[in-house]
Design a protein around this motif. Sequence first.
Motif, mmCIF file in Angstrom:
data_model
loop_
_atom_site.group_PDB
_atom_site.id
_atom_site.type_symbol
_atom_site.label_atom_id
_atom_site.label_comp_id
_atom_site.label_asym_id
_atom_site.label_seq_id
_atom_site.Cartn_x
_atom_site.Cartn_y
_atom_site.Cartn_z
ATOM 1 N N ARG A 1 36.448 25.676 38.763
ATOM 2 C CA ARG A 1 37.494 25.394 38.013
ATOM 3 C C ARG A 1 38.756 25.845 38.686
ATOM 4 N NH1 ARG A 1 33.635 26.954 34.286
ATOM 5 N NH2 ARG A 1 33.379 25.776 32.337
ATOM 6 N N VAL A 2 39.986 25.163 38.664
ATOM 7 C CA VAL A 2 41.004 25.514 39.314
ATOM 8 C C VAL A 2 41.810 26.108 38.284
ATOM 9 C CG1 VAL A 2 42.875 24.810 40.801
ATOM 10 C CG2 VAL A 2 40.957 23.663 41.137
ATOM 11 N N LEU A 3 42.403 27.408 38.754
ATOM 12 C CA LEU A 3 43.314 28.201 37.547
ATOM 13 C C LEU A 3 44.713 28.500 38.276
ATOM 14 C CD1 LEU A 3 40.803 30.596 36.152
ATOM 15 C CD2 LEU A 3 41.209 28.216 35.291
ATOM 16 N N ALA A 4 45.932 28.789 37.553
ATOM 17 C CA ALA A 4 46.967 29.130 38.381
ATOM 18 C C ALA A 4 47.503 30.295 37.603
ATOM 19 C CB ALA A 4 47.772 27.977 38.293
ATOM 20 N N ASP A 5 48.166 31.413 38.169
ATOM 21 C CA ASP A 5 48.969 32.247 37.296
ATOM 22 C C ASP A 5 50.422 31.759 36.712
ATOM 23 O OD1 ASP A 5 50.959 32.214 39.281
ATOM 24 O OD2 ASP A 5 50.213 33.974 40.402
ATOM 25 N N PRO A 6 51.047 32.665 36.319
ATOM 26 C CA PRO A 6 51.997 31.881 35.537
ATOM 27 C C PRO A 6 53.299 31.632 36.475
ATOM 28 C CG PRO A 6 51.671 33.961 34.270
ATOM 29 C CD PRO A 6 50.547 33.882 35.658
ATOM 30 N N GLU A 7 53.263 31.670 37.807
ATOM 31 C CA GLU A 7 54.235 31.303 38.457
ATOM 32 C C GLU A 7 53.739 30.219 39.382
ATOM 33 O OE1 GLU A 7 55.859 34.483 40.917
ATOM 34 O OE2 GLU A 7 56.811 35.303 39.331
ATOM 35 N N GLY A 8 52.412 29.889 39.230
ATOM 36 C CA GLY A 8 51.738 28.575 39.776
ATOM 37 C C GLY A 8 50.846 28.815 41.116
ATOM 38 N N ASN A 9 50.592 30.244 41.113
ATOM 39 C CA ASN A 9 49.692 30.432 42.320
ATOM 40 C C ASN A 9 48.363 30.215 41.796
ATOM 41 O OD1 ASN A 9 51.624 31.570 44.254
ATOM 42 N ND2 ASN A 9 51.910 33.177 42.589
ATOM 43 N N GLU A 10 47.567 29.506 42.771
ATOM 44 C CA GLU A 10 46.038 28.887 42.137
ATOM 45 C C GLU A 10 44.840 29.830 42.834
ATOM 46 O OE1 GLU A 10 45.814 25.231 43.488
ATOM 47 O OE2 GLU A 10 47.628 24.145 42.303
ATOM 48 N N ALA A 11 43.927 29.748 41.942
ATOM 49 C CA ALA A 11 42.760 30.212 42.335
ATOM 50 C C ALA A 11 41.641 29.668 41.533
ATOM 51 C CB ALA A 11 42.793 31.660 41.743
#
Length: 233
Positions: free
Chosen positions: A208-218
């Motif tokens: 699953r691809v997630l992102a933090d509130p500023e768009g940085n992905e993990a």
Amino acid sequence: MTHAREAGIKRIRPSQFHGTVGLQDWRVLGEGACAYFRTGSFAAGARLVQAIGELPGVGSGHPDVDLRHEGVTVRLIAITDDYYGLTERHVELARRISDVARTLDIPADPSAVQTVQVTVDALVAPDVVPFWRALLGYRDRANSGEDLIDPHRRGAPFYFQHMDAPRPQRNRVHVDVWVPYDQAEARTAAALDAGGRLVDDADAPSNRVLADPEGNEACVGVAGWTGPDAGRP
């Protein structure tokens, strides 16, 4: 360094390892089969490490053992010139290590293991990889021109993912977090509750691809349990 095939070692996939009876303490992550034993003290952990070291044939399995005050992490993985993954030899070794821990009354906590990997998007990986290899002091993973590993097996591995076109509006370096198959849902939910957002779940549950509130992905990934195997090894 030996070659896995030449040494007569049968390679196995993560799903084969997980499908074997008696390995409930272990979880296959991106860096092999891992188990965590909660010792509660450094002395108890040292006793467990000593007992593991005295197991017959343990040297041929080359376990990586991390002793800390709270517990002991054991990782099983074959690292040869032509292979980076699990073998049949690791199945029996994992059973023996779990048996030793139970004899010492040290419980396993499969939820406590994980692997973190750094992924770099690259237009031309052969131009990029040498820089990171030199900078980190890493070396190529077996049979791969797109994976770098720490020769001391301490630092996070680096993976270079092919990118077809520049993406100036998107980050090109992200973190992959490999968690136990039975922890992926909870870890994803925790990240979303902490302010993250879901970017892509087309490959769920394996990735699953997630992102933090500023768009940085993990990415949150798991190695194969049922269905196709996911990730490395």
